[in-house]
Write an enzyme that holds these catalytic residues in place. Structure first.
Site, PDB file in Angstrom:
ATOM      1  N   CYS A 164     -49.195-100.100  26.003  1.00 35.68           N
ATOM      2  CA  CYS A 164     -49.377-100.769  24.711  1.00 35.68           C
ATOM      3  C   CYS A 164     -50.142 -99.917  23.705  1.00 35.68           C
ATOM      4  O   CYS A 164     -50.176-100.244  22.511  1.00 35.68           O
ATOM      5  CB  CYS A 164     -50.088-102.099  24.914  1.00 35.68           C
ATOM      6  SG  CYS A 164     -49.259-103.161  26.099  1.00 35.68           S
ATOM      7  N   HIS A 304     -56.942-105.872  19.393  1.00 34.61           N
ATOM      8  CA  HIS A 304     -55.823-105.890  20.343  1.00 34.61           C
ATOM      9  C   HIS A 304     -55.401-107.336  20.596  1.00 34.61           C
ATOM     10  O   HIS A 304     -54.218-107.644  20.563  1.00 34.61           O
ATOM     11  CB  HIS A 304     -56.223-105.184  21.634  1.00 34.61           C
ATOM     12  CG  HIS A 304     -55.088-104.954  22.569  1.00 34.61           C
ATOM     13  ND1 HIS A 304     -53.960-104.256  22.210  1.00 34.61           N
ATOM     14  CD2 HIS A 304     -54.896-105.347  23.869  1.00 34.61           C
ATOM     15  CE1 HIS A 304     -53.124-104.218  23.232  1.00 34.61           C
ATOM     16  NE2 HIS A 304     -53.661-104.870  24.249  1.00 34.61           N
ATOM     17  N   GLU A 315     -62.925-107.799  24.546  1.00 31.59           N
ATOM     18  CA  GLU A 315     -62.902-107.125  23.245  1.00 31.59           C
ATOM     19  C   GLU A 315     -63.977-107.694  22.313  1.00 31.59           C
ATOM     20  O   GLU A 315     -64.615-106.946  21.567  1.00 31.59           O
ATOM     21  CB  GLU A 315     -61.531-107.239  22.599  1.00 31.59           C
ATOM     22  CG  GLU A 315     -61.367-106.357  21.368  1.00 31.59           C
ATOM     23  CD  GLU A 315     -59.940-106.262  20.858  1.00 31.59           C
ATOM     24  OE1 GLU A 315     -59.704-105.425  19.953  1.00 31.59           O
ATOM     25  OE2 GLU A 315     -59.065-107.001  21.357  1.00 31.59           O
ATOM     26  N   LYS A 336     -51.101-110.421  16.485  1.00 30.14           N
ATOM     27  CA  LYS A 336     -50.198-110.745  17.587  1.00 30.14           C
ATOM     28  C   LYS A 336     -49.976-112.247  17.687  1.00 30.14           C
ATOM     29  O   LYS A 336     -49.022-112.699  18.316  1.00 30.14           O
ATOM     30  CB  LYS A 336     -50.741-110.203  18.906  1.00 30.14           C
ATOM     31  CG  LYS A 336     -50.689-108.683  19.043  1.00 30.14           C
ATOM     32  CD  LYS A 336     -51.153-108.251  20.421  1.00 30.14           C
ATOM     33  CE  LYS A 336     -51.111-106.739  20.571  1.00 30.14           C
ATOM     34  NZ  LYS A 336     -52.158-106.045  19.801  1.00 30.14           N
ATOM     35  N   HIS A 341     -46.623-109.770  21.074  1.00 28.04           N
ATOM     36  CA  HIS A 341     -47.093-108.455  21.523  1.00 28.04           C
ATOM     37  C   HIS A 341     -45.906-107.500  21.550  1.00 28.04           C
ATOM     38  O   HIS A 341     -45.006-107.642  22.378  1.00 28.04           O
ATOM     39  CB  HIS A 341     -47.731-108.574  22.898  1.00 28.04           C
ATOM     40  CG  HIS A 341     -48.491-107.354  23.324  1.00 28.04           C
ATOM     41  ND1 HIS A 341     -48.500-106.176  22.599  1.00 28.04           N
ATOM     42  CD2 HIS A 341     -49.286-107.130  24.405  1.00 28.04           C
ATOM     43  CE1 HIS A 341     -49.250-105.293  23.218  1.00 28.04           C
ATOM     44  NE2 HIS A 341     -49.741-105.844  24.316  1.00 28.04           N
ATOM     45  N   PHE A 404     -51.984-100.983  29.517  1.00 26.37           N
ATOM     46  CA  PHE A 404     -52.051-100.992  30.984  1.00 26.37           C
ATOM     47  C   PHE A 404     -52.370 -99.584  31.473  1.00 26.37           C
ATOM     48  O   PHE A 404     -51.849 -98.588  30.970  1.00 26.37           O
ATOM     49  CB  PHE A 404     -50.703-101.419  31.573  1.00 26.37           C
ATOM     50  CG  PHE A 404     -50.433-102.909  31.508  1.00 26.37           C
ATOM     51  CD1 PHE A 404     -51.362-103.794  31.004  1.00 26.37           C
ATOM     52  CD2 PHE A 404     -49.227-103.405  31.978  1.00 26.37           C
ATOM     53  CE1 PHE A 404     -51.102-105.154  30.952  1.00 26.37           C
ATOM     54  CE2 PHE A 404     -48.959-104.766  31.940  1.00 26.37           C
ATOM     55  CZ  PHE A 404     -49.891-105.646  31.426  1.00 26.37           C
TER      56      PHE A 404
END
Length: 418
Positions: A164, A304, A315, A336, A341, A404
């Site tokens: 991502c 994110h 976060e 998002k 996403h 990831f």
């Protein structure tokens, strides 16, 4: 060696909120969700029946009919975003020095639809009769190759793959190439088209996707206690990064300046972020140091914020640690909540959103939050820009993306001043 200044002179995007920057941006500031039932395949057997799909996209508007079969959907979206960005930049393709124009454009997964189609055909036919375009359609670097071939750009050309965080890393590499004098212009961004049997099935198996099938529009709900996973999206975004003097010499429109970047690794888990946000703290500090600015100089963070249980909390912890008291004075939002996403395309799309926020002095919202849905581990004194866009002066914006494998990347953009 004196580093050159790098500015943004063109924007292009294709998202679940619209085809093109204007349509996407209008949907964002009006809090529109791009989620709906999956139409690209029959998802009835899966736990998740919805996604944020791109609607009304016709690849023939961007690619010659005889060539379309060579492009996976992700590459088709990539070319569409690049076409808009190039046209928006006003680059004179007849006069431009194409040896000094590059393409650093990526995908986190690449042509997953092509892969599953070929393997399903193999299983049905029980024989090794593969499409000769199978491999070149599937690989994650091929969108960059297609863009360079269509326009004849001979400068740096490759892809960065970090899940991502892929397209933020692509933008970071583009930024560094231009400021080091390796190219005058780099087209950079990312594309993803993972709404497929393998994509949805794989993420369902990980319990990563929301299963709010009765209410997909409200399924992506970052920072809400009732969040139950991210909403898969598809799309593409491209930014034209250009050396300042080159841009000025051709009379280009300048939308913003890229002033810093950060990278780090969680070194913690295959898919989960560090629960205390250690990698997120480090990447934001690295970005601030790279830009030569203080935490209190940031006005807006596009987080994110995927709408997952651990990720949102970590976060927020990182932001509070890095920004201290200033964390309560800046705006935070997770777009998002509207786009879903976009995986490898998320970073470029959210960097583009930061540029638009700077241009228009408005912060798009985090939608789908309702009173009474507070998570006790999240500090709601922070301004998450819930449900409604907010007007404010945005001089400097920070975009975070975490992939990831623990791959973290941040980019900082600023209002342009000579």
């Amino acid at each position: 060696m004196e580093l050159k200044r790098v500015v943004v002179t063109g924007l292009g995007t294709v998202t679940p909120l619209g085809i093109g920057v204007e349509e996407t941006w209008n949907s964002l500031i009006n809090g529109v969700s791009g989620a709906g039932p999956i139409t690209l395949f029959d998802a009835s057997l899966f736990k998740t029946h919805f996604a944020c799909e791109v609607k009304g996209f016709d690849p023939l508007n961007y690619i010659e009919k005889k060539e379309v079969r060579k492009f996976d959907r992700y590459s088709q979206l990539a070319v569409a975003s690049a076409k808009e960005a190039i046209e928006d930049s006003g680059i004179d393709l007849e006069k431009a020095d194409k040896n000094n124009i590059g393409v650093i454009y990526t995908s986190g997964i690449g042509g997953i639809r092509t892969f599953e189609e070929e393997m399903c055909a193999y299983e049905v036919e029980k024989g090794p009769r593969f499409n000769p375009f199978f491999i070149p359609k599937m690989i994650a670097d091929i969108a960059a190759g297609h863009i360079s071939m269509i326009y004849g750009f001979h400068g740096p050309n490759y892809a960065t793959v970090s899940a991502c965080a892929s397209s933020t890393h692509a933008l970071i590499d583009a930024f560094n190439c231009v400021r080091l004098g390796m190219a005058d212009i780099i087209l950079s961004g990312g594309a993803e088209a993972p709404v497929s049997i393998a994509g949805v099935g794989g993420f369902n198996a990980m319990h990563a996707l929301s299963t709010r099938n009765d209410d997909p529009v409200h399924a992506s709900r970052p920072f809400s206690a009732s969040r139950d996973g991210f909403v898969m999206g598809e799309g593409a975004s491209c930014l034209v990064l250009e050396e300042l003097e080159h841009a000025l010499s051709r009379g280009a429109k300048i939308y913003a300046e890229v002033i810093g970047c950060g990278m780090s690794a969680d070194a913690y888990h295959l898919t989960a972020t560090h629960p205390e946000g250690l990698g997120a703290m480090l990447v934001m500090r690295n970005a601030l140091r790279s830009a030569g600015i203080k935490p209190e100089d940031i006005d807006y963070i596009n987080v994110h914020g995927t709408s997952t249980s651990v990720g949102d909390i970590s976060e927020v912890k990182a932001i509070k640690e890095v920004f201290g008291d200033h964390a309560y004075r800046l705006n935070i939002s997770s777009t998002k909540s509207m786009t879903g996403h976009l995986l490898g395309a998320a970073g470029a799309t959210e960097a583009l959103i930061c540029v638009k926020s700077i241009m228009d002095d408005i912060v798009p919202p985090t939608i789908n939050f309702t009173e009474g849905d507070e998570d006790p581990e999240i500090d709601y004194k922070l301004n998450f820009t819930f449900n409604k866009a907010q007007k404010r002066t945005v001089n400097i914006a920070l975009s975070n993306t975490f992939g990831f494998g623990g791959h973290n990347a941040s980019l900082i953009v600023k209002k342009f001043q000579k």
